[in-house]
Write a protein that holds these residues in place. Structure first.
Motif, short mmCIF file in Angstrom:
data_model
loop_
_atom_site.label_atom_id
_atom_site.label_comp_id
_atom_site.label_asym_id
_atom_site.label_seq_id
_atom_site.Cartn_x
_atom_site.Cartn_y
_atom_site.Cartn_z
N LEU A 66 5.92 -21.86 -19.24
CA LEU A 66 5.46 -22.62 -18.07
C LEU A 66 4.03 -23.12 -18.30
O LEU A 66 3.74 -24.30 -18.11
CB LEU A 66 5.51 -21.74 -16.81
CG LEU A 66 4.99 -22.41 -15.53
CD1 LEU A 66 5.91 -23.54 -15.08
CD2 LEU A 66 4.83 -21.39 -14.40
N ASP A 67 3.14 -22.22 -18.72
CA ASP A 67 1.72 -22.56 -18.87
C ASP A 67 1.48 -23.59 -19.97
O ASP A 67 0.71 -24.53 -19.80
CB ASP A 67 0.90 -21.31 -19.21
CG ASP A 67 0.62 -20.44 -17.99
OD1 ASP A 67 0.83 -20.91 -16.86
OD2 ASP A 67 0.18 -19.29 -18.18
N VAL A 68 2.12 -23.37 -21.13
CA VAL A 68 1.75 -24.14 -22.32
C VAL A 68 2.58 -25.42 -22.46
O VAL A 68 2.09 -26.42 -22.99
CB VAL A 68 1.89 -23.28 -23.59
CG1 VAL A 68 1.51 -24.06 -24.84
CG2 VAL A 68 1.03 -22.02 -23.48
N LEU A 75 2.85 -29.52 -28.02
CA LEU A 75 2.83 -28.43 -27.05
C LEU A 75 3.59 -27.22 -27.59
O LEU A 75 3.17 -26.07 -27.43
CB LEU A 75 3.43 -28.88 -25.72
CG LEU A 75 2.70 -30.01 -24.97
CD1 LEU A 75 3.48 -30.41 -23.71
CD2 LEU A 75 1.27 -29.59 -24.61
N ARG A 135 1.58 -25.46 -30.18
CA ARG A 135 0.55 -24.62 -29.55
C ARG A 135 1.16 -23.32 -29.04
O ARG A 135 0.59 -22.25 -29.18
CB ARG A 135 -0.08 -25.40 -28.40
CG ARG A 135 -1.22 -24.66 -27.74
CD ARG A 135 -1.83 -25.49 -26.61
NE ARG A 135 -2.75 -26.51 -27.07
CZ ARG A 135 -2.89 -27.72 -26.52
NH1 ARG A 135 -2.13 -28.07 -25.50
NH2 ARG A 135 -3.78 -28.57 -26.99
N ALA A 142 3.72 -27.01 -17.67
CA ALA A 142 2.59 -27.38 -16.79
C ALA A 142 1.86 -28.64 -17.28
O ALA A 142 1.63 -29.55 -16.48
CB ALA A 142 1.62 -26.20 -16.65
N PRO A 143 1.49 -28.73 -18.56
CA PRO A 143 0.80 -29.95 -18.99
C PRO A 143 1.66 -31.21 -18.82
O PRO A 143 1.16 -32.26 -18.43
CB PRO A 143 0.51 -29.71 -20.48
CG PRO A 143 0.75 -28.27 -20.73
CD PRO A 143 1.57 -27.72 -19.62
N LEU A 167 6.56 -17.19 -18.69
CA LEU A 167 5.36 -17.78 -18.07
C LEU A 167 4.47 -18.48 -19.09
O LEU A 167 3.73 -19.40 -18.75
CB LEU A 167 4.57 -16.72 -17.30
CG LEU A 167 5.19 -16.30 -15.96
CD1 LEU A 167 4.36 -15.22 -15.30
CD2 LEU A 167 5.33 -17.50 -15.02
N ASP A 168 4.56 -18.04 -20.37
CA ASP A 168 3.83 -18.79 -21.42
C ASP A 168 4.44 -20.18 -21.57
O ASP A 168 3.71 -21.16 -21.79
CB ASP A 168 3.91 -18.05 -22.76
CG ASP A 168 3.10 -16.76 -22.77
OD1 ASP A 168 2.07 -16.71 -22.08
OD2 ASP A 168 3.51 -15.81 -23.45
N LEU A 220 12.21 -21.42 -9.36
CA LEU A 220 11.66 -20.62 -10.45
C LEU A 220 12.68 -19.61 -10.95
O LEU A 220 12.74 -19.31 -12.14
CB LEU A 220 10.39 -19.91 -9.98
CG LEU A 220 9.23 -20.87 -9.69
CD1 LEU A 220 8.11 -20.15 -8.97
CD2 LEU A 220 8.71 -21.49 -10.99
#
Lengths: 199, 199
Positions: free
Chosen positions: B166-168, B192, B195, B171-172, B163-164, B138
């Motif tokens: 990573l999340d958006v 993605l 978004r 991660a998907p 982290l956005d 990380l």
């Protein structure tokens, strides 16, 4: 009220319930043993014999019912992530999604959440048997979610697709737990739903 | 042009290059052996001796440099997901993010993408050694991304947090590969980023 005396014995259960009852007890004990072993020691550290001993059943009962340890693990993790997360029905899509996400976050947080997710990934990515597990896991999860989203559409609400929920809500939670990035706080989880609904 | 004869011998490399060069060659051969073994057979199916034989180095070279197989695997997966994804610098945040996401998608797609991600999860979730790996993984990933986002802010663009991303975005993609949900098409990956930037 309550003037009638209780019947002297509880009503006799239908005969068809009995095997289900015993079967369900065995399943529950075996699932609990697996869950405990996963939390205490992790994936790949125990065999069927140990699960059987802890659950108080014969090895042969496990092999007869699940066929293999892999197949049993698959059953446990799929159940944990589906049966234990019944779909909420709050009357609004936002309410349903927030309740669903909070429950899903709780399922993968806490003492054995990481062990659970780690096992999911290990089982779901294990070649051909993994494909069967993926189909079952995603099938069960999608069906539950689809029902919730269909109810919203039936009420006239605009609803996202199942895969949007996977991408925007579940994937970040799963990856954050797997990568050890901070706790899944209520604010964080609510923020994921806000992002999903901001369309 | 090209009238001067070639010098009879190549220029002597500076002495300080030699150890680095040999060291880098050993590292490259060992990393390639691990990558191939992961793709062909998967995590948990091979030992240091097999990696050493395939890379043409002594077991002791691997133990001296990496300490253990776990530690070597950690090094390989962290490198694969960071060094092999140098950060693009296209002049705009949207351009950078789209190039970054396309490369990240390519890294986890294809023949050994699933094996790679499976190993990442296994290594990163392996107790205390996993914590060290998570920090390293990380840390490396965040630093690269942070640089890209800082450049955007320096140009006056509004940029999301690491982290956005990573999340958006990540991660998907990771969860879709792990769960076997469809291919990561260019349209999907661009969606993605849309978004992420729709704020």
């Amino acid at each position: 009220m309550n003037e009638n005396p209780q019947p002297p014995t509880p009503p006799v259960r239908p005969a068809t319930r009995r095997p289900g009852g015993r079967s369900a007890r065995v399943r529950g004990a075996v699932h609990q043993a697996v869950t405990d072993l996963l939390a205490e020691r992790g994936y790949g550290t125990f065999a069927v014999a140990e699960v059987a001993a802890r659950a108080g059943v014969a090895d042969s009962s496990i092999y007869r019912r699940w066929g293999s340890l892999e197949s049993l693990l698959m059953d446990v993790v799929v159940s944990r992530l589906t049966e234990h997360s019944p779909m909420p029905d709050t009357g609004s899509l936002a309410g349903d999604l927030r309740a669903f996400a909070a429950k899903a976050a709780a399922d993968v947080s806490g003492a054995d959440g990481l062990a659970l997710l780690r096992t999911v990934v290990t089982v779901l990515t294990a070649g051909p048997s993994g494909e069967a597990a993926r189909d079952r896991f995603l099938g069960a999860r999608s069906e539950q979610l689809q029902g919730m989203l269909d109810r919203a559409r039936a009420r006239g609400e605009e609803a996202p697709d199942v895969l949007d929920v996977l991408d925007v809500v579940l994937a970040p939670m799963y990856i954050r737990v797997l990568f050890g990035v901070g706790p899944l706080t209520p604010d964080y989880v609510d923020g994921l739903i806000d992002r999903l609904l901001a369309r």
